[in-house]
Enzyme design. Structure first.
Site, PDB file in Angstrom:
ATOM      1  NE  ARG A  51      -2.407  -1.247   3.234  1.00  0.00           N
ATOM      2  CZ  ARG A  51      -3.252  -1.278   4.240  1.00  0.00           C
ATOM      3  NH1 ARG A  51      -4.542  -1.083   4.439  1.00  0.00           N
ATOM      4  NH2 ARG A  51      -2.816  -1.649   5.346  1.00  0.00           N
ATOM      5  CE  LYS A 156       6.673 -18.856  11.736  1.00  0.00           C
ATOM      6  NZ  LYS A 156       7.567 -18.488  12.672  1.00  0.00           N
ATOM      7  CG  HIS A 186      13.071 -19.987   7.422  1.00  0.00           C
ATOM      8  ND1 HIS A 186      12.147 -19.849   8.418  1.00  0.00           N
ATOM      9  CD2 HIS A 186      14.184 -19.775   8.050  1.00  0.00           C
ATOM     10  CE1 HIS A 186      12.974 -19.454   9.631  1.00  0.00           C
ATOM     11  NE2 HIS A 186      14.144 -19.603   9.311  1.00  0.00           N
ATOM     12  CE  LYS A 190      17.147 -22.423   9.206  1.00  0.00           C
ATOM     13  NZ  LYS A 190      18.002 -21.279   9.419  1.00  0.00           N
ATOM     14  CD  GLU A 224      15.408 -17.845  17.535  1.00  0.00           C
ATOM     15  OE1 GLU A 224      15.954 -17.243  16.593  1.00  0.00           O
ATOM     16  OE2 GLU A 224      14.393 -17.669  18.076  1.00  0.00           O
ATOM     17  CG  ASP A 243       8.215 -17.187  16.817  1.00  0.00           C
ATOM     18  OD1 ASP A 243       7.728 -16.718  15.513  1.00  0.00           O
ATOM     19  OD2 ASP A 243       9.364 -17.023  16.926  1.00  0.00           O
ATOM     20  CG  HIS A 248      10.734 -23.140  12.274  1.00  0.00           C
ATOM     21  ND1 HIS A 248      10.249 -22.888  11.211  1.00  0.00           N
ATOM     22  CD2 HIS A 248      11.040 -21.726  12.742  1.00  0.00           C
ATOM     23  CE1 HIS A 248      10.354 -21.571  10.790  1.00  0.00           C
ATOM     24  NE2 HIS A 248      10.602 -20.908  11.931  1.00  0.00           N
ATOM     25  CE  LYS A 350      12.140 -15.318  19.168  1.00  0.00           C
ATOM     26  NZ  LYS A 350      12.891 -15.721  17.945  1.00  0.00           N
TER      27      LYS A 350
HETATM   28  C1  BG6 Z   1      11.112 -17.444  12.500  1.00  0.00           C
HETATM   29  C2  BG6 Z   1      10.704 -16.882  13.856  1.00  0.00           C
HETATM   30  O1  BG6 Z   1      10.013 -18.018  11.891  1.00  0.00           O
HETATM   31  O2  BG6 Z   1      12.455 -17.967  12.510  1.00  0.00           O
HETATM   32  C3  BG6 Z   1      11.775 -16.125  14.455  1.00  0.00           C
HETATM   33  O3  BG6 Z   1       9.544 -16.199  13.758  1.00  0.00           O
HETATM   34  C4  BG6 Z   1      13.020 -16.979  14.721  1.00  0.00           C
HETATM   35  O4  BG6 Z   1      11.218 -15.882  15.713  1.00  0.00           O
HETATM   36  C5  BG6 Z   1      13.295 -17.460  13.274  1.00  0.00           C
HETATM   37  O5  BG6 Z   1      13.840 -15.897  15.182  1.00  0.00           O
HETATM   38  C6  BG6 Z   1      14.539 -18.218  13.469  1.00  0.00           C
HETATM   39  O6  BG6 Z   1      14.955 -18.545  12.090  1.00  0.00           O
HETATM   40  P1  BG6 Z   1      16.515 -18.922  11.634  1.00  0.00           P
HETATM   41  O7  BG6 Z   1      16.817 -19.298  10.393  1.00  0.00           O
HETATM   42  O8  BG6 Z   1      17.344 -17.574  12.161  1.00  0.00           O
HETATM   43  O9  BG6 Z   1      16.940 -20.126  12.771  1.00  0.00           O
END
Ligand code: BG6
Length: 505
Positions: A51, A156, A186, A190, A224, A243, A248, A350
């Protein structure tokens, strides 16, 4: 140009939500990398839709800023094919105007160009956008002709629980065939994640061991070190379960635990994954949830002004009484012949001490220790073999086992055999989005999630979140920024040897 790939006709990649982060950080760099590798066998045109009132020129300038030196070296080839259209994706009039622009931009090949619509949008806009595209006739294609195809990539999160995922599947299914829908995760793009299937099924030595007779536990860690930073507003409505676990971690679990597919065909692979996800034992009753789940929330140490030391409750966009989990550990069970009784220990958080993702398969110890007597020293003790699949960083695999240390007696030492991507391959590993974008353009859905997989995974996670909102649910356990998470998570190993893997193990 490489013409070996499946893509025969020109393609328009239409990115909805183009002014957002994802285009600049991931999608456009991925297109540049594919262009560098000459992976496109036909012209690719990119049309960003958002937009925000921007010109194509201004959008290109923004995108350029995010490219690295390598990617910039092909920019002159790509830039003339990158356009921007200011439009409201959910508004019928805007969408009709967009169709006219897309036809005009495609010029002579408008009738044969394939189209990939990439929904990098807020989830609330997925359904209205699909409906507007469908109403404008922009999703129609002839399944018997391979040109002028129409596909949709859905970012997602795919729903926020089972009911919303089912509803989204119904909306998508009203306007698209399943083979036109590409739900992205994603992690599946990998290299190390793709290698799980290669490792398991291109080598005959693992299969006889890959079951409850020989495996004691399976651990999946996605730790993370980043905090939620400026994503507090989004994150607080999601939490670690939605999340990271629902998508994942469930995908990693499915790849580790699935049966061998008959081929790498999308239906064959996804049908096996969904069987495993459906075999997960629901942590249904509220009391069971807390025996199998630990959630945590990071707290700052109060000693730093630096915002990276903030506790979760101090982050922008997070209510000061939030109970959203920034850490979760789950002990899951798979009720089938291969895995019954083997704990699958899942953990993500996190603000942890370090960033690493790895899967640890711990094998059963030998049935008798012939080297040790009752007085044996610790160094002699049996330790079970472990296979570590390192997803990131320092990608590779390692098998840990015991050997006898030279010298008198029988002192055992743990050693390992390893494979490191960096030692074995000189070429860089493509970024996940590079692979996934190319696959979607080529019509290969193996690394995308099927609708029933998303639902099976939500079914498992919903039972956990029901426990979170129960009136007697305990508060998330606090853990310090930069720590290994709440110590309560160690209790999930009850009855089995071992503990959570650490980055420096
Ligand atoms: C995302 C999450 O899908 O994946 C994030 O929303 C997360 O919170 C991220 O940090 C982690 O991806 P990667 O590839 O950095 O491990």
């Amino acid at each position: 140009m490489l013409a070996s790939r499946a893509m025969k006709h020109p393609v328009q990649v239409v990115i909805f939500g183009a002014s957002g982060d994802l285009s600049a950080r991931k999608l456009i760099p991925a297109l540049c990398e594919n262009a560098l590798r000459r992976a496109f066998a036909a012209p690719v045109q990119v049309v960003g839709v958002s937009r925000s009132p921007l010109t194509s020129e201004a959008w290109r300038e923004q995108l350029y800023e995010w490219l690295d030196e390598r990617q910039r070296s092909v920019w002159h080839e790509l830039a003339p094919n990158i356009h921007y259209v200011a439009a409201d994706a959910s508004d019928a009039t805007s969408i009709e105007a967009l169709e006219a622009t897309l036809v005009e931009l495609a010029g002579p090949w408008a009738a044969v160009a394939g189209r990939l619509y990439y929904l990098a949008l807020k989830p609330t806009l997925f359904a209205p956008t699909i409906e507007a595209l469908s109403a404008a006739g922009m999703l129609q294609c002839d399944p018997l002709r391979d040109e002028a195809w129409r596909r949709v990539v859905v970012e997602k999160p795919f729903g926020r629980d089972l009911a919303t995922a089912q509803w989204l599947n119904i909306v998508l299914g009203k306007h698209l065939r399943e083979d036109q829908i590409y739900r992205i995760d994603h992690y599946l793009g990998k290299e190390t994640v793709q290698n799980i299937l290669a490792f398991r099924f291109q080598n005959a030595i693992w299969e006889p061991l890959w079951n409850r007779q020989h495996i004691e536990t399976v651990q999946i860690n996605v730790c993370e070190s980043v905090t939620v930073g400026d994503r507090g507003g989004y994150y607080d409505t999601s939490g670690a379960l939605r999340d990271m676990v629902q998508n994942h971690i469930m995908q990693l679990l499915a790849l580790v635990a699935m049966e061998a597919p008959t081929s790498m065909d999308a239906e064959a692979v996804r049908s096996e994954k969904v069987k495993v996800l459906r075999a997960l034992v629901p942590l249904g009753a509220a009391e069971d949830v807390w025996q199998s789940v630990v959630r945590g929330q990071y707290v700052g140490d109060g000693a730093h002004e630096n915002s990276s030391q903030n506790g979760y409750l101090d982050e922008a966009g997070v209510p000061s009484d939030s109970r959203t989990e920034t850490f979760i550990a789950v002990r899951a069970q798979i009720h089938n012949w291969r895995w019954n009784g083997v704990p699958f220990l899942l953990r993500t958080g996190k603000a942890m001490r370090s960033r690493y993702s790895e899967i640890v398969i711990r094998f059963r110890a030998p049935p008798a220790d012939i080297f040790g007597g009752p007085q044996q020293a610790d160094v002699c003790r049996l330790r079970p073999n472990e296979l570590v699949i390192r997803i990131q960083p320092d990608e590779g695999m390692r098998i840990r086992f015991l050997v006898k240390q030279p010298g008198p007696g029988a002192v055992m030492r743990q050693t390992s055999l390893g494979f490191d991507y960096s030692d074995t391959f000189s070429e860089r590993s493509p970024d996940a989005y590079e692979r996934l974008l190319l696959d979607a353009i080529e019509g290969n859905a193996t690394l995308f999630i099927r609708g029933d997989e998303a639902e099976a995974s939500w079914r498992f996670c919903d039972a956990i979140s029901a426990g979170f909102v129960a009136p007697d649910a305990p508060s998330p356990s606090p853990y310090s920024v930069g720590s290994t998470g709440p110590h309560e998570a160690d209790a999930l190993f009850q009855g089995c040897e071992g503990t959570w893997s650490h980055d420096d193990d």
